[in-house]
Design an enzyme around this catalytic site. Structure first.
Site, PDB file in Angstrom:
ATOM      1  N   ARG A 297      -0.533  -8.908  -4.331  1.00 54.23           N
ATOM      2  CA  ARG A 297       0.395  -9.310  -3.268  1.00 54.23           C
ATOM      3  C   ARG A 297       1.242 -10.515  -3.659  1.00 54.23           C
ATOM      4  O   ARG A 297       2.183 -10.864  -2.948  1.00 54.23           O
ATOM      5  CB  ARG A 297      -0.386  -9.638  -1.988  1.00 54.23           C
ATOM      6  CG  ARG A 297      -1.124  -8.453  -1.418  1.00 54.23           C
ATOM      7  CD  ARG A 297      -1.105  -8.396   0.080  1.00 54.23           C
ATOM      8  NE  ARG A 297      -1.563  -9.585   0.740  1.00 54.23           N
ATOM      9  CZ  ARG A 297      -2.528  -9.605   1.664  1.00 54.23           C
ATOM     10  NH1 ARG A 297      -3.154  -8.484   1.981  1.00 54.23           N
ATOM     11  NH2 ARG A 297      -2.858 -10.705   2.265  1.00 54.23           N
TER      12      ARG A 297
ATOM     13  N   ASP B 207       0.805  -1.234   0.000  1.00 58.85           N
ATOM     14  CA  ASP B 207       0.000   0.000   0.000  1.00 58.85           C
ATOM     15  C   ASP B 207       0.835   1.280   0.000  1.00 58.85           C
ATOM     16  O   ASP B 207       0.316   2.349  -0.301  1.00 58.85           O
ATOM     17  CB  ASP B 207      -0.918   0.023   1.235  1.00 58.85           C
ATOM     18  CG  ASP B 207      -1.834  -1.188   1.292  1.00 58.85           C
ATOM     19  OD1 ASP B 207      -2.064  -1.807   0.248  1.00 58.85           O
ATOM     20  OD2 ASP B 207      -2.317  -1.513   2.392  1.00 58.85           O
TER      21      ASP B 207
HETATM   22  O1  F6P Z   1      -1.371  -5.610   2.631  1.00 58.48           O
HETATM   23  C1  F6P Z   1      -2.272  -4.549   2.725  1.00 58.48           C
HETATM   24  C2  F6P Z   1      -3.528  -4.946   2.090  1.00 58.48           C
HETATM   25  O2  F6P Z   1      -3.126  -5.458   0.887  1.00 58.48           O
HETATM   26  C3  F6P Z   1      -4.587  -3.879   1.876  1.00 58.48           C
HETATM   27  O3  F6P Z   1      -4.419  -3.152   0.709  1.00 58.48           O
HETATM   28  C4  F6P Z   1      -5.861  -4.682   1.903  1.00 58.48           C
HETATM   29  O4  F6P Z   1      -6.970  -3.920   2.304  1.00 58.48           O
HETATM   30  C5  F6P Z   1      -5.542  -5.722   2.910  1.00 58.48           C
HETATM   31  O5  F6P Z   1      -4.161  -5.946   2.835  1.00 58.48           O
HETATM   32  C6  F6P Z   1      -6.294  -7.010   2.743  1.00 58.48           C
HETATM   33  O6  F6P Z   1      -5.710  -7.977   3.544  1.00 58.48           O
HETATM   34  P1  F6P Z   1      -6.354  -9.396   3.889  1.00 58.48           P
HETATM   35  O7  F6P Z   1      -7.292  -9.738   2.800  1.00 58.48           O
HETATM   36  O8  F6P Z   1      -5.193 -10.299   3.965  1.00 58.48           O
HETATM   37  O9  F6P Z   1      -7.055  -9.225   5.187  1.00 58.48           O
END
Ligand code: F6P
Length: 368
Positions: free
Chosen positions: A295, A149
């Protein structure tokens, strides 16, 4: 007099980001070269907080062999979690219900029991906020800024961001042709939480027609009006990039859920925009959510390099007796900033930054 370091721990917390394994390798090799022992804590702090859940051990010995050939791999060999915040640990109360409990005291005791002299914590604002509390309680801690982010303050960039932006841009490149073939509006939702860094960089690099970011609440009528201008210039399709944290003027962020001890889950921002744009533009509007794809995968060369630099710099910081600081990128070098400063506010997109100005000069709408 600083106590001599014999054994350090590394952990990865929160959402994973490409580059984690490169940092781990860099820390381990740099530390072993100084004669220090290295262990990895599994799944954030869970390996120490709930060792009973790890029959093979909550701590992974990190030898040269354990980190061989991992620089280019996505994910994290240690595992991660965004459920294990030791400051808000979901714990059953006397009534059997779950409550958020501060268990940092137990965690500090577990560090001591394991003979760990220092921690190198790889995380975003949440994980490094926890690391800061541990540093304040007396643990020697160095933070390394991780998150796709890029919303962590006091560093020009976090590792993982470049990979996320590069991949999303490639996706948008592919969407142009199908959008054009069908004369559609393609609405592309990207991650980023409450900051618009990913959406902004992807939108400008990918030639989007509109970019909606949390920092600039949008007016859907203005977005539609901008898209309706396009056919006059011979373009019968459009690409709209929407940050997951984008919100309409006077409206709220689109949230899909909130669990105990965790940050709220964002989602639905793109779909909301597409639904409203369809009647206003008279064009079919389709949504693509890039989500967790951002990611995954191998880190870009840029992310690999800063990850390796961050890891080695974290070990140098410990050697120099530093604690309670985060390694930050300050081109052309790295520097150290207090963890407290890095985590006390979110780094959002400044409205007068040159990337926003560039977007405006190129005729991209922010819906304002
Ligand atoms: O790593 C940050 C992030 O990618 C945010 O942009 C997103 O809202 C969040 O993680 C979602 O994470 P998870 O689905 O693993 O809870």
């Amino acid at each position: 007099m600083i106590n001599k370091i014999r054994k350090i721990a590394i952990n990865t917390g929160g959402g994973d980001a490409p580059g984690l394994n490169a940092v781990i390798r860099s820390v381990v090799i740099s530390a072993l070269n100084r004669g220090w022992e290295c262990v990895g804590i599994r799944d954030g702090y869970n390996g120490l907080m709930k060792p009973e859940e790890y029959p093979e051990g909550g701590l992974i010995p990190l030898t040269r062999k354990a980190v061989r050939g991992i620089t280019h791999l996505g994910g994290t060999i240690l595992g991660t979690t965004n459920k294990g915040n030791p400051l808000k640990y979901p714990t059953a109360g006397p009534d059997g219900k779950l409550y958020e409990k501060d268990r940092s005291g137990e965690l500090m005791a577990a560090f001591k029991k394991s003979g760990i002299d220092a921690l190198i914590a790889l995380g975003g604002d949440g994980s490094l906020g926890i690391a800061n509390v541990l540093a304040e309680k007396g643990l020697r801690v160095i933070g390394v800024p991780k998150t796709i982010d890029n919303d962590l303050d006091k560093t020009v960039i976090t590792f993982g961001f470049d990979t996320a932006v590069s991949f999303a841009t490639e996706c948008i490149d592919r969407l142009h042709s199908t959008a054009e073939a069908h004369r559609r509006v393609m609405v592309v939702e990207v991650m980023g939480r409450y900051a618009g860094w990913i959406a902004l960089n992807v939108g400008v690099s990918g030639n989007a027609d509109a970019i909606l970011i949390p920092e600039i609440p949008y007016d859907i009528n203005k977005v539609a009006a901008a898209l309706k201008e396009r056919p006059k210039r011979g373009k019968n399709y459009a690409i709209v990039v929407v940050a997951e944290g984008a919100k309409p003027r006077g409206g709220t962020v689109s949230v899909v859920g909130k669990e105990l001890g965790r940050a709220e889950k964002l989602g639905g921002a793109g779909e909301r925009v597409a639904k409203e744009l369809e009647p206003l533009t008279g064009k079919e509007c389709r949504t693509v959510v890039l989500g967790h794809l951002l990611r995954g995968g191998h880190p870009t060369t840029f992310d690999r390099l800063i990850s390796l630099r961050f890891g080695a710099a974290a070990v140098r910081a410990l050697e120099e007796g530093k604690s309670g600081v985060m390694v930050a990128l300050d081109p052309p070098t790295v520097r150290y900033v207090p963890l407290k400063d890095a985590t006390s506010r979110m780094k959002t997109v400044p409205l007068d930054c040159d990337t926003v100005l560039t977007a405006r000069d190129l005729g991209i709408s922010f819906g304002d």
